[in-house]
Design an enzyme around this catalytic site. Structure first.
Site, PDB file in Angstrom:
ATOM      1  N   HIS A 194       0.843  -1.210   0.000  1.00 22.20           N
ATOM      2  CA  HIS A 194       0.000   0.000   0.000  1.00 22.20           C
ATOM      3  C   HIS A 194       0.879   1.262   0.000  1.00 22.20           C
ATOM      4  O   HIS A 194       0.879   2.041   0.961  1.00 22.20           O
ATOM      5  CB  HIS A 194      -0.875  -0.065   1.249  1.00 22.20           C
ATOM      6  CG  HIS A 194      -2.036   0.872   1.269  1.00 22.20           C
ATOM      7  ND1 HIS A 194      -1.914   2.238   1.213  1.00 22.20           N
ATOM      8  CD2 HIS A 194      -3.364   0.642   1.372  1.00 22.20           C
ATOM      9  CE1 HIS A 194      -3.110   2.792   1.279  1.00 22.20           C
ATOM     10  NE2 HIS A 194      -3.997   1.857   1.361  1.00 22.20           N
ATOM     11  N   GLU A 228      -0.730   1.136  -5.448  1.00 27.14           N
ATOM     12  CA  GLU A 228      -0.644  -0.095  -4.660  1.00 27.14           C
ATOM     13  C   GLU A 228      -0.709  -1.346  -5.534  1.00 27.14           C
ATOM     14  O   GLU A 228      -1.810  -1.711  -5.994  1.00 27.14           O
ATOM     15  CB  GLU A 228      -1.794  -0.129  -3.643  1.00 27.14           C
ATOM     16  CG  GLU A 228      -1.938   1.138  -2.824  1.00 27.14           C
ATOM     17  CD  GLU A 228      -3.273   1.214  -2.117  1.00 27.14           C
ATOM     18  OE1 GLU A 228      -3.820   0.153  -1.759  1.00 27.14           O
ATOM     19  OE2 GLU A 228      -3.784   2.338  -1.924  1.00 27.14           O
TER      20      GLU A 228
HETATM   21  O1  TA6 Z   1      -6.154   1.573  -0.598  1.00 33.54           O
HETATM   22  C1  TA6 Z   1      -7.176   2.519  -0.494  1.00 33.54           C
HETATM   23  C2  TA6 Z   1      -7.917   2.319   0.816  1.00 33.54           C
HETATM   24  O2  TA6 Z   1      -8.605   1.093   0.832  1.00 33.54           O
HETATM   25  C3  TA6 Z   1      -8.841   3.517   1.040  1.00 33.54           C
HETATM   26  O3  TA6 Z   1     -10.196   3.142   0.943  1.00 33.54           O
HETATM   27  C4  TA6 Z   1      -8.462   4.007   2.441  1.00 33.54           C
HETATM   28  O4  TA6 Z   1      -9.233   3.372   3.421  1.00 33.54           O
HETATM   29  C5  TA6 Z   1      -6.991   3.610   2.481  1.00 33.54           C
HETATM   30  O5  TA6 Z   1      -6.979   2.309   1.904  1.00 33.54           O
HETATM   31  C6  TA6 Z   1      -6.349   3.689   3.834  1.00 33.54           C
HETATM   32  O6  TA6 Z   1      -6.798   2.622   4.637  1.00 33.54           O
HETATM   33  P1  TA6 Z   1      -6.348   2.648   6.197  1.00 33.54           P
HETATM   34  O7  TA6 Z   1      -6.915   1.424   6.801  1.00 33.54           O
HETATM   35  O8  TA6 Z   1      -4.847   2.654   6.219  1.00 33.54           O
HETATM   36  O9  TA6 Z   1      -6.907   3.939   6.724  1.00 33.54           O
END
Ligand code: TA6
Length: 324
Positions: free
Chosen positions: A195, A299
């Site tokens: 991520h 990601e």
């Molecule tokens: O990768 C995108 C996502 O799924 C968004 O929807 C947002 O929630 C982001 O990840 C961050 O997630 P987190 O659990 O780290 O706040």
């Protein structure tokens, strides 16, 4: 918004002087020291202001360095030899055991986001990993290898046995490779992603290339799924898209004036593009209201087609980040 303590900056590059008594006192330190294959690839431990959340530095002879937290094997910083920071970390991130770190490269496994019953983005990013080796590769890259196995606590959340490894390798580029081996007697399926939060001067001046023609699932409020028609994706609103079965290379153009970051992936089918924009940034307690222009997440991921792993089988996923 309450500011959380931000950790002291990473040791100035080259400052390998650490309090060896304190450092050597810990069992982990002994593992670190014993695993060093070459002093120049030594890894220094910096305990952040939040006790119990140790991090380590991986310096490269060029002057580049990576800092990662043992919690979640979480790469938090990649400073290139010229001092440029490539990854975004929120000034409001928590550095508290068991709490996700906001920025860098969170590891997502075995569930992506809330696409299942587990905690958001799964279990690996909030549990401590062990450093099993550090050193320098024949080609000159310095590396750290970390691992994590299931335990009683993880099995209560996700009832499977696994052995995960994470290799962080730094030369001119930064490569990170996650492997997962099914050490149980039954097959299991998992989603995963690296991520990655890329730091940008202004996300409104960035284009994301390499996704043209790909179908996407749009997770932003009121958005609809679609197909990426334009060669260049621009970020003009909350963007939260899972691009399905994408090519191996995405280029983020304009991270800084005249700079791009190339994200190459292998072992990951999909690519997620995320920027929270104004409202979601305000809603995130560990993300500054004014920080959304400074980042974009690219990601490499396996989401739409989870990986099915038979007993004894191993999956591997890699990303290589290159600044051009
Ligand atoms: O990768 C995108 C996502 O799924 C968004 O929807 C947002 O929630 C982001 O990840 C961050 O997630 P987190 O659990 O780290 O706040």
């Amino acid at each position: 918004m309450s500011r959380r303590p931000t950790p002291p900056a990473a040791l100035p590059f080259g400052a390998r002087a650490i309090d060896r008594r304190r450092f050597l006192g810990s069992a982990m330190a002994a593992a670190l020291v014993s695993s060093l294959s070459r002093p120049e690839a030594a890894v220094s431990q910096t305990n952040d202001s939040a006790p119990g959340l140790p991090s380590l530095l991986l310096p490269h002879p060029s002057g580049a360095q990576v800092r990662l937290y043992l919690q979640g094997a979480h790469v938090a910083s990649w400073q290139r030899a010229d001092g440029e920071e490539v990854l975004f970390m929120s000034r409001d991130s928590a550095y508290t055991p068991g709490v996700p770190i906001r920025g860098g490269i969170p590891l997502v496994f075995p569930q992506f986001a809330t696409l299942g019953p587990l905690p958001n983005h799964g279990i690996l990013r909030t549990i401590p990993w062990a450093v099993t080796a550090t050193g320098q590769e024949p080609g000159g890259a310095v590396f750290a290898l970390l691992e994590r196995r299931d335990d009683e606590a993880t099995r209560k959340v996700w009832p499977h046995s696994y052995h995960a490894t994470y290799r962080v390798s730094l030369d001119d580029d930064l490569s990170t490779t996650l492997t997962v081996t099914n050490t149980g007697r039954e097959a299991f399926s998992f989603q995963s992603s690296l991520h990655t939060y890329l730091r940008v001067d202004d996300v409104r001046r960035v284009t994301v290339e390499g996704l043209q023609g790909a179908r996407y699932l749009d997770r932003a409020p009121t958005a609809t799924d679609g197909v990426q028609r334009d060669a260049a994706l621009t970020i003009e609103r909350e963007t939260d898209r899972i691009y399905v079965a994408t090519p191996g290379v995405v280029r983020v153009v304009g991270t800084k004036a005249g700079r791009s970051v190339v994200v190459e992936k292998d072992g990951f089918a999909d690519t997620v593009v995320w920027n929270p924009w104004i409202d979601k940034a305000r809603a995130l307690a560990d993300f500054g209201d004014d920080e959304y222009p400074q980042m974009v997440c690219i990601e490499p991921a396996n989401i739409v087609a989870p990986v099915r792993l038979a007993p004894g089988a191993t999956w591997r996923g890699t990303q290589r980040l290159r600044v051009t």
